[in-house]
Design an enzyme around this catalytic site. Structure first.
Site, PDB file in Angstrom:
ATOM      1  N   LYS A  13       0.674  -1.302  -0.097  1.00 18.46           N
ATOM      2  CA  LYS A  13       0.040   0.012  -0.175  1.00 18.46           C
ATOM      3  C   LYS A  13       0.760   1.124  -0.018  1.00 18.46           C
ATOM      4  O   LYS A  13       0.643   2.192  -0.855  1.00 18.46           O
ATOM      5  CB  LYS A  13      -1.026   0.141   1.137  1.00 18.46           C
ATOM      6  CG  LYS A  13      -2.048  -0.826   1.147  1.00 18.46           C
ATOM      7  CD  LYS A  13      -3.104  -0.748   2.338  1.00 18.46           C
ATOM      8  CE  LYS A  13      -2.314  -0.773   3.767  1.00 18.46           C
ATOM      9  NZ  LYS A  13      -2.103  -2.043   4.172  1.00 18.46           N
ATOM     10  N   ARG A 165      -2.028 -11.847  11.783  1.00 21.26           N
ATOM     11  CA  ARG A 165      -2.378 -10.526  11.438  1.00 21.26           C
ATOM     12  C   ARG A 165      -3.501 -10.581  10.237  1.00 21.26           C
ATOM     13  O   ARG A 165      -4.335  -9.751   9.968  1.00 21.26           O
ATOM     14  CB  ARG A 165      -1.301  -9.468  11.079  1.00 21.26           C
ATOM     15  CG  ARG A 165      -0.648  -9.212  12.422  1.00 21.26           C
ATOM     16  CD  ARG A 165       0.906  -8.658  12.147  1.00 21.26           C
ATOM     17  NE  ARG A 165       0.830  -7.416  11.081  1.00 21.26           N
ATOM     18  CZ  ARG A 165       2.016  -6.877  10.562  1.00 21.26           C
ATOM     19  NH1 ARG A 165       2.875  -7.427  10.402  1.00 21.26           N
ATOM     20  NH2 ARG A 165       1.604  -5.684  10.005  1.00 21.26           N
TER      21      ARG A 165
END
Ligand SMILES: [Zn+2]
Length: 209
Positions: A13, A165
């Site tokens: 990202k 995660r």
């Protein structure tokens, strides 16, 4: 143009957002950076966030939203690339109240590629810049190119921790993806090649937005 860049931890990202920023000439707003900035400047918000993170509890939505409003307001007319927000449907609804988003770039990367990439990740202690032992080496080993700060490996970048995660991420993010898909804003990017040239991915994104 107002863009959200969305994807699991380790999907790139930040890398794509900063390249998009250059191509489109609009600011890149990362909530991770905002949080670090507020803490560094010891603002009231910064102190609140610090209190939560040092006690290991999640920073509440409204605190992050407040932080974002402060920054996003002045950038509204120019457009922006937003990273790290929204993470939940309630945040997506909050964002909707602040402004209308034009596109949500959804990065789809297989878990194996993410585990591989994150376990080679290094971060600067001082400015938060991200490096990678294989794909994005600092010029001087162990030192940040931007500020000379010391690089370290985050505890949450261990393979088992990464898998956990990712599981948590998917559980929380699927409703957000559905939220934007239902509004025809979602632009899916598939990236299965761990050694793909980031510029190529950015080309793909440019075509979709
Ligand atoms: Zn640095």
């Amino acid at each position: 143009m107002k863009i959200v860049i969305f994807g699991p931890p380790g999907s790139g990202k930040g890398t794509y957002a900063s390249r998009l920023m250059k191509r489109l000439g609009i600011p890149h707003i990362s909530t991770g950076d905002l949080v670090r900035e507020e803490i560094r400047n010891q603002t009231a918000l910064g102190k609140t966030v610090e209190k939560y993170s040092s006690s290991g509890t999640l920073v509440p939505d409204e605190v992050i939203t407040e932080m974002l409003k402060k920054r996003i307001g002045p950038e509204l007319s120019r457009g922006f690339i937003l990273e790290g927000y929204p993470r939940t449907v309630s945040q997506a609804k909050e964002l909707n109240k602040i402004t209308k988003i034009d596109a949500v770039v959804n990065l789809n990367v297989p878990d194996s590629v993410i585990v591989d990439r994150l376990s080679a990740r290094l971060q600067c202690k001082a400015c938060g810049a991200i490096y990678n032992e294989r794909t994005l080496k600092p010029k001087v080993a162990g030192k940040c190119d931007k500020c000379g700060g010391e690089l370290f490996r985050r505890v949450d970048d261990q393979p088992e921790v990464i898998r956990e995660r990712l599981r948590v991420y998917r559980e929380a993010s699927e409703p957000v993806v559905d939220f934007y898909r239902a509004r025809s804003l979602l632009k899916d990017i598939r990236n299965e090649d761990p050694n793909v040239d980031p510029e190529q991915v950015v080309d793909q994104i440019m075509k979709l937005i």
